[in-house]
Design an enzyme around this catalytic site. Structure first.
Site, mmCIF file in Angstrom:
data_model
loop_
_atom_site.group_PDB
_atom_site.id
_atom_site.type_symbol
_atom_site.label_atom_id
_atom_site.label_comp_id
_atom_site.label_asym_id
_atom_site.label_seq_id
_atom_site.Cartn_x
_atom_site.Cartn_y
_atom_site.Cartn_z
ATOM 1 C CD GLU A 17 -2.628 -1.331 2.525
ATOM 2 O OE1 GLU A 17 -3.595 -0.571 2.692
ATOM 3 O OE2 GLU A 17 -2.269 -2.174 3.373
ATOM 4 C CB SER A 189 -5.442 -1.215 0.265
ATOM 5 O OG SER A 189 -5.392 -0.132 1.152
ATOM 6 C CE1 TYR A 258 -7.046 3.867 -0.346
ATOM 7 C CE2 TYR A 258 -6.658 1.610 -1.053
ATOM 8 C CZ TYR A 258 -6.947 2.517 -0.063
ATOM 9 O OH TYR A 258 -7.156 2.080 1.210
ATOM 10 N NE ARG A 298 -13.117 1.783 5.826
ATOM 11 C CZ ARG A 298 -11.985 1.519 5.162
ATOM 12 N NH1 ARG A 298 -11.131 2.466 4.893
ATOM 13 N NH2 ARG A 298 -11.719 0.280 4.776
ATOM 14 C CG ASP A 300 -14.522 -1.540 6.199
ATOM 15 O OD1 ASP A 300 -14.713 -0.367 6.581
ATOM 16 O OD2 ASP A 300 -13.533 -1.887 5.543
ATOM 17 C CD GLU A 314 -11.011 -5.435 5.742
ATOM 18 O OE1 GLU A 314 -10.638 -6.613 5.580
ATOM 19 O OE2 GLU A 314 -10.597 -4.485 5.060
ATOM 20 C CG ASN A 316 -9.155 -0.903 7.013
ATOM 21 O OD1 ASN A 316 -8.217 -1.349 6.381
ATOM 22 N ND2 ASN A 316 -10.394 -1.309 6.828
ATOM 23 N N GLY A 320 -7.621 4.940 4.598
ATOM 24 C CA GLY A 320 -7.167 5.877 3.583
ATOM 25 C C GLY A 320 -7.599 7.304 3.872
#
Length: 364
Positions: A17, A189, A258, A298, A300, A314, A316, A320
């Site tokens: 990433e 990602s 991205y 974050r 999800d 999951e 994070n 991002g």
């Protein structure tokens, strides 16, 4: 926060990433400046070499990473960061916007703690827990939280003499059905992720995922909407959102996240009734607390399209921060704009550092 003026922004890194971090770094860099603070960019190359950055012109959407030997950095415990020429880098606190391995998995956080340097974002333990999808799922299951049904595999078992790979494929199909998603346990990602429709793609997907991690996850493909919440804080975190991602690709892959500005529609807020939205936010908060997360993350969630059943997908811990990233967009929708968001994260990091510094580490 008079003591917080010089912000070392660490970006790049040794992970799949790396390029995402260059984009996220630009968002952080510009909002540090908007906050009236001084950013000091430090880029880490894909080989793990650190360089102090001096920009001849203001970067736009991607932070450059120049490898000038005179700006190569060394880290000295008790002293801090300095160039190979002995010039110190001013640092009140670090903002480590490194995604994935060697950054989001606790390794960088541990290094900064050994150096006695404050930093923003999740701590060592919460970074490691959040990065490990298998470990996180097992903790959530133990806490009674809903997770996507899964199997796990590791390189030792997969390569062990006599292991019947097509028998494992049949076991996964019987338990989880087709299609299946195969993921490295400690990557992000969508790096190394495969959607398997048959035995050949399943076997290839496992080989691919094992290039990125020694432990991998095989998950049931849920016919679901992808719902996301942004969280900020520690013991009673703020929850922003939820938002929804509607991918235009087969699934929400690396390019959609991205690179391709038309890779997905971001629905903010998510079109949900209030009761369901509140349940999802409460579950996201429970998932965050179950992993003892702090700083930011974050979460999800997959919401089944034909029911109101949902699963935690999951978390994070360094999501991002690009121009098309959900985390800062959800915060802004709820009134927390870029400069204020960055300032809150820096203040939280400094407070975490002060609290840890007050603890005893030897018997009195």
């Amino acid at each position: 926060m008079a003591s917080m003026k010089h912000i070392v922004l660490i970006y790049g890194g040794r992970s799949g990433e790396h390029e995402v971090s260059l984009r996220s770094g630009a968002f952080i860099y510009h909002n540090i400046k908007k906050s009236g603070l001084i950013p000091h960019p430090v880029g880490i190359t894909p080989k793990g070499i650190w360089y102090y950055q001096e920009y001849s012109k203001e970067p736009a959407d991607i932070l450059p990473l120049e490898e000038k030997e005179e700006n190569r950095l060394v880290l000295i415990p008790g002293i801090g960061l300095q160039t190979v020429k002995g010039e110190p880098v001013p640092c009140d606190i670090v903002f480590p916007v490194i995604h994935g391995t060697f950054g989001e998995d606790g390794t960088l956080q541990g290094l900064l703690e050994m150096m006695d340097i404050p930093y923003a974002g999740a701590g060592l333990e919460s970074s490691a827990l959040g990065m490990d999808k298998i470990c996180a799922k097992e903790i959530w299951e133990n806490a009674g939280l809903p997770v996507v049904p899964y199997e796990k595999m590791d390189r030792h078992r997969w390569e062990k003499s006599g292991f019947v790979k097509n028998a494992f494929y049949r076991t996964c199909c019987e338990k989880l059905g087709l299609p299946l998603f195969i993921k490295p346990s400690r990557a992000g990602s969508s790096v190394g992720v495969t959607r398997a429709e048959d035995e050949a793609s399943f076997l290839n997907g496992i080989e691919s995922a094992l290039l990125y991690d020694r432990e991998i996850l095989i998950e049931k493909a849920v016919n679901a909407r992808e719902i996301e919440c942004s969280l900020l804080g520690r013991d009673d975190p703020e929850v922003f959102g939820p938002g929804e991602i509607a991918p235009h690709h087969t699934f929400y892959d690396y390019e959609a996240k991205y690179i391709d500005p038309d890779g997905a529609a971001l629905l903010i807020p998510a079109p949900l009734d209030d009761a369901l939205s509140d349940r999802i936010k409460a579950t996201a908060k429970s998932a965050y607390l179950a992993l003892n997360l702090n700083g930011l993350a974050r979460v999800d969630i997959f919401l089944e399209k034909d029911s109101e059943r949902f699963y935690i997908n999951e978390v994070n811990t360094m999501p991002g921060f690009t121009s098309i990233s959900m985390y800062p967009m959800l915060c802004e929708k709820d009134g927390l704009k870029g400069p204020e968001l960055i300032m809150k994260l820096l203040e939280a990091g400094m407070e975490e550092y002060r609290e840890k510094s007050s603890l005893l580490f030897e018997k009195k």
